[in-house]
Design a protein around this motif. Structure first.
Motif, short mmCIF file in Angstrom:
data_model
loop_
_atom_site.label_atom_id
_atom_site.label_comp_id
_atom_site.label_asym_id
_atom_site.label_seq_id
_atom_site.Cartn_x
_atom_site.Cartn_y
_atom_site.Cartn_z
N GLY A 4 8.63 -42.51 -85.67
CA GLY A 4 8.19 -41.93 -84.82
C GLY A 4 7.56 -40.67 -84.32
N SER A 5 8.63 -39.62 -83.62
CA SER A 5 7.38 -38.46 -82.71
C SER A 5 8.69 -37.44 -84.27
N ALA A 6 7.64 -36.36 -84.45
CA ALA A 6 7.90 -35.83 -85.13
C ALA A 6 8.85 -34.32 -83.83
N SER A 7 9.83 -33.85 -84.37
CA SER A 7 10.01 -32.31 -83.22
C SER A 7 9.78 -31.27 -83.37
N CYS A 38 -1.86 -32.13 -89.77
CA CYS A 38 -2.35 -31.21 -89.04
C CYS A 38 -3.06 -30.43 -89.00
N ASP A 39 -4.37 -29.58 -88.81
CA ASP A 39 -3.96 -28.16 -88.48
C ASP A 39 -3.75 -27.81 -87.32
N ASN A 40 -3.78 -28.86 -86.36
CA ASN A 40 -3.85 -28.22 -84.85
C ASN A 40 -2.35 -28.15 -84.47
N CYS A 41 -1.94 -29.65 -84.42
CA CYS A 41 -0.28 -30.02 -84.40
C CYS A 41 0.38 -30.49 -84.63
N TYR A 42 -0.35 -30.12 -86.46
CA TYR A 42 1.13 -30.03 -86.94
C TYR A 42 1.84 -31.12 -87.79
N LYS A 43 1.47 -32.20 -87.56
CA LYS A 43 2.11 -33.66 -87.12
C LYS A 43 1.46 -34.36 -88.84
N PRO A 78 2.56 -40.15 -81.37
CA PRO A 78 4.20 -39.40 -82.56
C PRO A 78 3.05 -39.50 -83.68
N ALA A 79 3.81 -38.75 -83.69
CA ALA A 79 3.68 -38.44 -85.91
C ALA A 79 3.82 -39.93 -86.33
N ASP A 80 2.80 -39.87 -86.82
CA ASP A 80 3.43 -41.25 -87.96
C ASP A 80 4.50 -41.26 -89.40
N ILE A 81 4.60 -40.19 -90.07
CA ILE A 81 6.29 -40.23 -90.54
C ILE A 81 6.43 -38.81 -90.65
N SER A 82 7.54 -37.84 -90.97
CA SER A 82 8.05 -37.03 -90.58
C SER A 82 8.45 -36.61 -91.61
N PHE A 83 8.42 -35.23 -91.92
CA PHE A 83 9.06 -34.66 -93.60
C PHE A 83 10.34 -34.05 -93.23
#
Length: 183
Positions: A4-7, A38-43, A78-83
């Motif tokens: 899901g999306s990264a906060s 991503c270098d822009n949104c950090y996702k 949304p991000a593909d994966i969260s750290f």
């Protein structure tokens, strides 16, 4: 494994220690996903395969990854994966050369989670663990073509300690502890 999306928590922001690319390892040292940030949104965006991941990693400084380089992806998605600590993350440094055709770069997480060991598997199935071994191999196998030892990086990815399971003792590996001499 979709997350899901990264906060907007600190874990999704770019930090000095984070690079543009990562490998997610489980406790059995199996890579379950390749991802770049991503270098822009950090996702974090999952890559199709290791080769796709290496393309972005080897050109990071000259051509940083941004979401729209992936077909149908934008920073608004949304991000593909969260750290997070659901898997052990390891970060490759940017600009590591792409593995030459016929070779395979193998990263193995030590059982104590202390570090990752890097080796290359040659087209003949031989495992090479260091640059001198690769130099010898390339001299013995001129049929490999115009490949130089600088086309290989034995630099280990960094284990992201905050993703290592809590039950793991954070002491250095016993094999790397210096023995004290008794007087």
């Amino acid at each position: 494994m979709e997350k899901g999306s990264a906060s907007s928590s600190p874990e999704t922001e770019k930090t000095p220690q984070a690079t543009s690319s990562t490998k997610i390892l489980t406790g059995t040292s199996v890579i379950v996903a390749y991802a770049v940030q991503c270098d822009n949104c950090y996702k974090w965006r999952k890559m199709e395969n290791e080769e796709h991941f290496e393309e972005f990693r080897c050109n990071h400084s000259a051509d940083p990854f941004v979401c729209n380089k992936l077909s149908g992806t934008t920073c608004e998605k949304p991000a593909d994966i969260s750290f997070d600590s659901s898997h052990v993350w390891v970060m490759d440094k940017p600009n590591i050369p792409k593995t030459p055709k016929g070779f395979k770069r193998i990263a193995t997480l030590r059982s104590d989670y202390s570090k990752v060991d890097v080796q290359y598997l040659t087209p003949q199935g031989k495992k090479i663990r260091a640059r001198p071994g690769m130099m010898d191999y390339l001299q013995e196998h001129p049929e490999c073509g115009p490949i130089s030892p600088s086309d290989f990086s034995f630099e280990a990815p960094k284990v992201m300690r905050d993703t290592v399971p809590k039950h793991v003792v954070n002491n250095p590996a016993s094999s790397t502890k210096k023995k004290r001499k008794l007087k």
